[in-house]
Motif scaffolding. Sequence first.
Motif, PDB file in Angstrom:
ATOM      1  N   GLY A 164     -32.337  32.374 -30.412  1.00 42.66           N
ATOM      2  CA  GLY A 164     -31.148  31.516 -30.327  1.00 42.66           C
ATOM      3  C   GLY A 164     -29.902  32.182 -30.886  1.00 42.66           C
ATOM      4  N   ASP A 165     -30.058  33.253 -31.651  1.00 39.29           N
ATOM      5  CA  ASP A 165     -28.877  33.975 -32.149  1.00 39.29           C
ATOM      6  C   ASP A 165     -28.082  34.551 -30.975  1.00 39.29           C
ATOM      7  OD1 ASP A 165     -29.302  33.504 -34.794  1.00 39.29           O
ATOM      8  OD2 ASP A 165     -30.089  35.504 -35.280  1.00 39.29           O
ATOM      9  N   LEU A 166     -26.761  34.595 -31.154  1.00 42.39           N
ATOM     10  CA  LEU A 166     -25.903  35.215 -30.144  1.00 42.39           C
ATOM     11  C   LEU A 166     -25.636  36.667 -30.548  1.00 42.39           C
ATOM     12  CD1 LEU A 166     -23.349  32.320 -29.555  1.00 42.39           C
ATOM     13  CD2 LEU A 166     -25.226  33.039 -28.046  1.00 42.39           C
ATOM     14  N   LEU A 167     -25.857  37.560 -29.627  1.00 41.64           N
ATOM     15  CA  LEU A 167     -25.598  38.973 -29.870  1.00 41.64           C
ATOM     16  C   LEU A 167     -24.330  39.382 -29.127  1.00 41.64           C
ATOM     17  CD1 LEU A 167     -28.566  38.719 -30.775  1.00 41.64           C
ATOM     18  CD2 LEU A 167     -28.966  40.986 -29.829  1.00 41.64           C
ATOM     19  N   ILE A 168     -23.478  40.113 -29.830  1.00 41.49           N
ATOM     20  CA  ILE A 168     -22.243  40.605 -29.217  1.00 41.49           C
ATOM     21  C   ILE A 168     -22.434  42.103 -28.978  1.00 41.49           C
ATOM     22  CG2 ILE A 168     -19.765  40.929 -29.549  1.00 41.49           C
ATOM     23  CD1 ILE A 168     -19.964  38.545 -31.602  1.00 41.49           C
ATOM     24  N   ILE A 169     -22.473  42.488 -27.726  1.00 40.13           N
ATOM     25  CA  ILE A 169     -22.603  43.909 -27.387  1.00 40.13           C
ATOM     26  C   ILE A 169     -21.183  44.430 -27.160  1.00 40.13           C
ATOM     27  CG2 ILE A 169     -23.637  45.581 -25.813  1.00 40.13           C
ATOM     28  CD1 ILE A 169     -25.857  43.566 -25.274  1.00 40.13           C
ATOM     29  N   HIS A 170     -20.774  45.375 -27.980  1.00 41.11           N
ATOM     30  CA  HIS A 170     -19.376  45.807 -28.022  1.00 41.11           C
ATOM     31  C   HIS A 170     -18.997  46.737 -26.862  1.00 41.11           C
ATOM     32  CE1 HIS A 170     -18.526  45.050 -32.526  1.00 41.11           C
ATOM     33  NE2 HIS A 170     -19.732  44.543 -32.292  1.00 41.11           N
ATOM     34  N   ASP A 171     -17.682  46.830 -26.667  1.00 37.29           N
ATOM     35  CA  ASP A 171     -17.080  47.882 -25.836  1.00 37.29           C
ATOM     36  C   ASP A 171     -17.597  47.882 -24.397  1.00 37.29           C
ATOM     37  OD1 ASP A 171     -15.608  48.892 -28.076  1.00 37.29           O
ATOM     38  OD2 ASP A 171     -17.430  49.876 -28.785  1.00 37.29           O
ATOM     39  N   THR A 172     -17.704  46.700 -23.830  1.00 38.74           N
ATOM     40  CA  THR A 172     -18.170  46.609 -22.447  1.00 38.74           C
ATOM     41  C   THR A 172     -17.020  46.312 -21.483  1.00 38.74           C
ATOM     42  OG1 THR A 172     -18.584  44.222 -22.551  1.00 38.74           O
ATOM     43  CG2 THR A 172     -20.361  45.668 -23.288  1.00 38.74           C
ATOM     44  N   GLY A 173     -15.770  46.443 -21.978  1.00 42.84           N
ATOM     45  CA  GLY A 173     -14.615  46.051 -21.171  1.00 42.84           C
ATOM     46  C   GLY A 173     -14.318  46.975 -20.003  1.00 42.84           C
ATOM     47  N   ALA A 174     -14.843  48.183 -20.031  1.00 39.80           N
ATOM     48  CA  ALA A 174     -14.642  49.122 -18.921  1.00 39.80           C
ATOM     49  C   ALA A 174     -15.996  49.695 -18.515  1.00 39.80           C
ATOM     50  CB  ALA A 174     -13.710  50.257 -19.342  1.00 39.80           C
ATOM     51  N   HIS A 175     -16.202  49.861 -17.213  1.00 40.13           N
ATOM     52  CA  HIS A 175     -17.465  50.402 -16.703  1.00 40.13           C
ATOM     53  C   HIS A 175     -18.646  49.575 -17.225  1.00 40.13           C
ATOM     54  CE1 HIS A 175     -14.794  53.630 -15.586  1.00 40.13           C
ATOM     55  NE2 HIS A 175     -14.544  53.923 -16.842  1.00 40.13           N
ATOM     56  N   GLY A 176     -18.411  48.295 -17.418  1.00 36.22           N
ATOM     57  CA  GLY A 176     -19.450  47.383 -17.901  1.00 36.22           C
ATOM     58  C   GLY A 176     -19.890  46.494 -16.757  1.00 36.22           C
ATOM     59  N   PHE A 177     -19.254  45.337 -16.659  1.00 32.39           N
ATOM     60  CA  PHE A 177     -19.536  44.422 -15.543  1.00 32.39           C
ATOM     61  C   PHE A 177     -19.505  45.168 -14.209  1.00 32.39           C
ATOM     62  CE2 PHE A 177     -18.473  41.716 -12.068  1.00 32.39           C
ATOM     63  CZ  PHE A 177     -19.178  40.549 -12.299  1.00 32.39           C
ATOM     64  N   SER A 178     -18.503  46.040 -14.057  1.00 30.48           N
ATOM     65  CA  SER A 178     -18.241  46.647 -12.741  1.00 30.48           C
ATOM     66  C   SER A 178     -19.355  47.556 -12.251  1.00 30.48           C
ATOM     67  CB  SER A 178     -16.932  47.435 -12.779  1.00 30.48           C
ATOM     68  OG  SER A 178     -17.027  48.509 -13.679  1.00 30.48           O
ATOM     69  N   MET A 179     -20.153  48.082 -13.172  1.00 29.63           N
ATOM     70  CA  MET A 179     -21.243  48.967 -12.751  1.00 29.63           C
ATOM     71  C   MET A 179     -22.479  48.170 -12.379  1.00 29.63           C
ATOM     72  SD  MET A 179     -22.018  52.301 -14.994  1.00 29.63           S
ATOM     73  CE  MET A 179     -20.807  53.566 -15.002  1.00 29.63           C
ATOM     74  N   GLY A 180     -22.398  46.848 -12.568  1.00 32.93           N
ATOM     75  CA  GLY A 180     -23.568  46.000 -12.396  1.00 32.93           C
ATOM     76  C   GLY A 180     -24.172  46.073 -11.010  1.00 32.93           C
ATOM     77  N   TYR A 181     -25.388  45.672 -10.935  1.00 33.76           N
ATOM     78  CA  TYR A 181     -26.099  45.683  -9.659  1.00 33.76           C
ATOM     79  C   TYR A 181     -27.020  44.462  -9.647  1.00 33.76           C
ATOM     80  CZ  TYR A 181     -29.722  47.987 -12.510  1.00 33.76           C
ATOM     81  OH  TYR A 181     -30.636  48.296 -13.478  1.00 33.76           O
ATOM     82  N   ASN A 182     -27.953  44.415  -8.722  1.00 36.25           N
ATOM     83  CA  ASN A 182     -28.734  43.188  -8.572  1.00 36.25           C
ATOM     84  C   ASN A 182     -30.235  43.433  -8.570  1.00 36.25           C
ATOM     85  OD1 ASN A 182     -26.075  41.910  -6.780  1.00 36.25           O
ATOM     86  ND2 ASN A 182     -27.082  40.653  -8.296  1.00 36.25           N
ATOM     87  N   TYR A 183     -30.666  44.460  -9.274  1.00 37.49           N
ATOM     88  CA  TYR A 183     -32.093  44.787  -9.286  1.00 37.49           C
ATOM     89  C   TYR A 183     -32.894  43.593  -9.796  1.00 37.49           C
ATOM     90  CZ  TYR A 183     -36.071  47.996  -9.615  1.00 37.49           C
ATOM     91  OH  TYR A 183     -37.267  48.639  -9.447  1.00 37.49           O
TER      92      TYR A 183
END
Length: 425
Positions: A360-379
């Motif tokens: 239930g803890d929330l984890l903050i993964i840092h420094d994902t503002g570039a090449h983060g979401f955009s590299m995503g895929y749908n495996y």
Amino acid sequence: MKKETFVTKEQLDEIVKTYPTPFHLYDEKGIRKNMQALKDAFSWNPGFKEYFAVKATPNPFLINILREYGCGCDCSSMTELMLSDAVGARGEDIMFSSNDTPAEEFVYADRLGAIINLDDFTHIEYLEQAIGHIPETISCRYNPGGLFKISNDIMDNPGDAKYGMTTEQLFEAFRVLKSKGAKEFGIHAFLASNTVTNEYYPMLAKILFEVAVKLQKETGVHIKFINLSGGIGIPYTPDQEPNDIRAIGDGVRRVYEEVLVPAGMGDTAIYTELGRFMMGPYGCLVTKAIHQKHTYKEYIGVDACAVNLMRPAMYGAYHHITVAGKEDAVCDHTYDIVGSLCENNDKFAIDRMLPKIETGDLLIIHDTGAHGFSMGYNYNGKLKSAELLLKEDGSVQMIRRAETPADYFATFDCFEIGKKLLKME
Ligand SMILES: *Cc1c(COP(=O)(O)O)cnc(C)c1O
């Protein structure tokens, strides 16, 4: 050094009431402050312009924040050009720095009036056939080959990179382009990625400025701009010292005054195509711990996976992790933080020292503002998350909704089975 988060546990507890985890969260205040600092650092150069590398964070809401500061768009695909067009970046507000470019993308870029940055000598003829002429303003991408070193440290290996023209090709390209009617020229090079040193840009500038002086002398063309491209990095690890953009701007100015001004080229504009530096630190991936597994190692299973952030799986990249609300707790537990893909490299962290994590803890993964979401895929058929903007006034705006199964199945819509799948939600 301690890595700070731009969002508190209290804020996150509020946000997750409306938006389920995982999601990418962006920091408007940080984006604005950094953009202004970049502008200030290069204000000595009247023609200075940043073309945001759209691939880093292709979100129109974020690009529009940068647009307020006069930022253009650096594109290298059809959809990136479409995004730029949609936010009103057209003409010389677009730098088309593509490679292995399909003809239809050159056609669209030319229709938008974008500055075309040619990756190869053979693209001159290819472009001319595609669009029927050679644009008046044109740029060429340079690759000096060999190794790129800063005081004996190898920064990167341009000789091994697929991009750009050799020195001989660059000179020949300028002659040919001039003979075909080009009037204003640009030079571009990208020699090292994610550099965390204030020396990268000045060293790159020296190489490009010296080539520019020779090119102008030998071919008689007018060099309008020199594009230092991307490559300014960010400190992903807590021990790294962040780049000082003011020092970088000053370093480039010194080389400019040393090389270009004496050659009578003091009217040359400096362009940049930064992506990571503009957005990287101002985004994070927020995910919830949903499982704890004790086998040969201690695992924390989270509700995000490599589909949301591929860099750790792809490059073994380090992304700092903060457990929300446990910022000051002792890091006395060793965990692998993992996602749910049937792929053993789906790990956000391996043997990471963290405070004790509860389900239930929330984890903050840092420094994902570039090449983060955009590299995503749908495996594994995993869906991409929402993107949220933490505004300057502390409110939150959704700037992209999360994918649904219907998005995933959308490309079956022309078949019977697709109609069934799309009805299943
Ligand atoms: C990726 C890329 C950039 C941005 O690189 P960053 O490392 O994010 O600064 C700029 N220009 C080109 C041509 C690129 O391919």
